[in-house]
Design an enzyme around this catalytic site. Structure first.
Site, mmCIF file in Angstrom:
data_model
loop_
_atom_site.group_PDB
_atom_site.id
_atom_site.type_symbol
_atom_site.label_atom_id
_atom_site.label_comp_id
_atom_site.label_asym_id
_atom_site.label_seq_id
_atom_site.Cartn_x
_atom_site.Cartn_y
_atom_site.Cartn_z
ATOM 1 N N ALA A 12 4.678 -1.212 -3.634
ATOM 2 C CA ALA A 12 5.837 -0.330 -3.515
ATOM 3 C C ALA A 12 5.560 0.765 -2.492
ATOM 4 O O ALA A 12 4.409 1.129 -2.262
ATOM 5 C CB ALA A 12 6.167 0.314 -4.868
ATOM 6 N N GLY A 40 -0.676 -1.389 -7.703
ATOM 7 C CA GLY A 40 -2.015 -1.365 -8.284
ATOM 8 C C GLY A 40 -3.146 -1.612 -7.304
ATOM 9 O O GLY A 40 -4.045 -0.795 -7.121
ATOM 10 N N ASP A 259 -5.394 2.929 -11.311
ATOM 11 C CA ASP A 259 -5.763 2.150 -10.130
ATOM 12 C C ASP A 259 -6.990 2.749 -9.452
ATOM 13 O O ASP A 259 -7.870 2.017 -8.975
ATOM 14 C CB ASP A 259 -4.607 2.109 -9.135
ATOM 15 C CG ASP A 259 -3.307 1.643 -9.763
ATOM 16 O OD1 ASP A 259 -3.361 0.778 -10.659
ATOM 17 O OD2 ASP A 259 -2.241 2.146 -9.375
#
Length: 315
Positions: A12, A40, A259
């Site tokens: 994203a 992620g 992450d």
């Protein structure tokens, strides 16, 4: 040092902004947004680069938003392996209420992929996997891909490496826990995911470790790492149980903290550091991300500064 490949199936373009007060009804005029590449594996790769590691980020991208994400990765000095798929790369949007400090996070789903996209991704992953290196599958599995996609990734990289680190969610995680097949090298879950899987609250470090070792006994993973929120994280193998307490930081944003943990942990493992030390690096990176604004992850030196406060002990 082994190279690391991260995989982001549903990346994203992340926007983060703030406003004096979030209220329903009137038009709200936000501050200028911060724009970062997200998802992620992308965030894990960003964390690895910030810590001085070598990494390639394989990302499934599409449309103009996908091109913007690739440009943002160039700015972050992250080498991208672009796999162009159908549909437009998604956006995520976060707004912080400056009055209360609350953060409102909005994430739209990625566009559905088909069998051709899946085959293209697996082929690219097989070609990009570093020989005897680490492959990090972090983030959600895009709609349309099979729930067993993590296991398909493990099979695809098998000719080059078996060191697959998985940090995923929802149906893909549920499938991995219920029907693991060959164990992945490392599995990371946060506390909410672990409690949903076990069906009850994990009230103590000992309970989190027992759950982790149960997953290992059932062949899910060789190493299981579990988050316990602000308390810290646990790591388990068949023969080792470690807890690392997190340092206190003032919470600015939780975006990308998990992450960052996965990226720092994987980097430490690729450098052949002991498991307890790798856990410390993960906890320090997550804490630094929580203390940073918006989608910034962390700045230079912040993880190293927190590392001495991250105490790991055998349990």
């Amino acid at each position: 040092m082994s190279r690391i490949l991260t995989i982001t199936l549903n990346p994203a373009v992340d926007l983060a902004t703030s406003i004096d007060r979030v209220v329903a009804g009137p038009k709200l005029y936000c501050k200028a947004p911060r724009v970062d590449p997200g998802g992620g594996g992308v965030n894990a790769a960003r964390a690895i680069r910030k810590l001085g590691g070598e990494v390639s980020a394989l990302v499934a991208v599409g449309g103009a938003m996908g091109e913007q994400l690739l440009q943002l990765l160039v700015v972050e000095d992250v080498l991208a392996v672009a796999v162009h798929v159908r549909g437009e790369t998604r956006q995520s949007f976060a707004v912080t209420d400056e009055t209360t400090g609350e953060q409102f996070r909005f994430s739209v789903p990625g566009e559905t992929m088909g069998s051709a996209d899946a085959a293209q991704l697996l082929s690219a992953i097989a070609q990009a996997a570093p020989r005897d290196g680490y492959v990090v599958l972090s983030g959600g599995v895009t709609p349309g891909l099979a729930d067993d996609f993590p296991q398909q990734v493990l099979e695809a990289i098998a000719p080059r490496t078996d060191r697959l680190v998985v940090d995923t969610s929802k149906a893909a995680l549920a499938h991995l826990l219920a029907a693991p097949g060959k164990p992945v090298h490392v599995l990371r879950l946060d506390q909410r995911e672990a409690e949903q899987a076990v069906g009850h609250e994990l009230a103590s470090v000992a309970e989190s470790l027992a759950f982790a070792q149960d997953l290992i006994a059932h062949g899910v993973a060789q190493i299981v790492v579990g988050g316990r929120g602000a308390e810290g994280s646990v790591l388990a193998t068949r023969d080792q149980r470690v807890f690392c307490r997190a340092p206190y930081v003032e919470v600015q944003s939780k975006i990308g903290a998990g992450d960052a943990f996965t990226g720092a942990l994987s980097l430490a493992l690729s450098r052949s550091e002991a498991l307890d030390q790798a856990l410390r690096w993960g906890v320090a990176a997550a804490s630094a991300a929580v203390g940073s604004e918006g989608t910034a992850l962390f700045g230079h030196g912040e993880v190293e500064a927190l590392l001495p406060q991250c105490e790991a002990q055998d349990v």
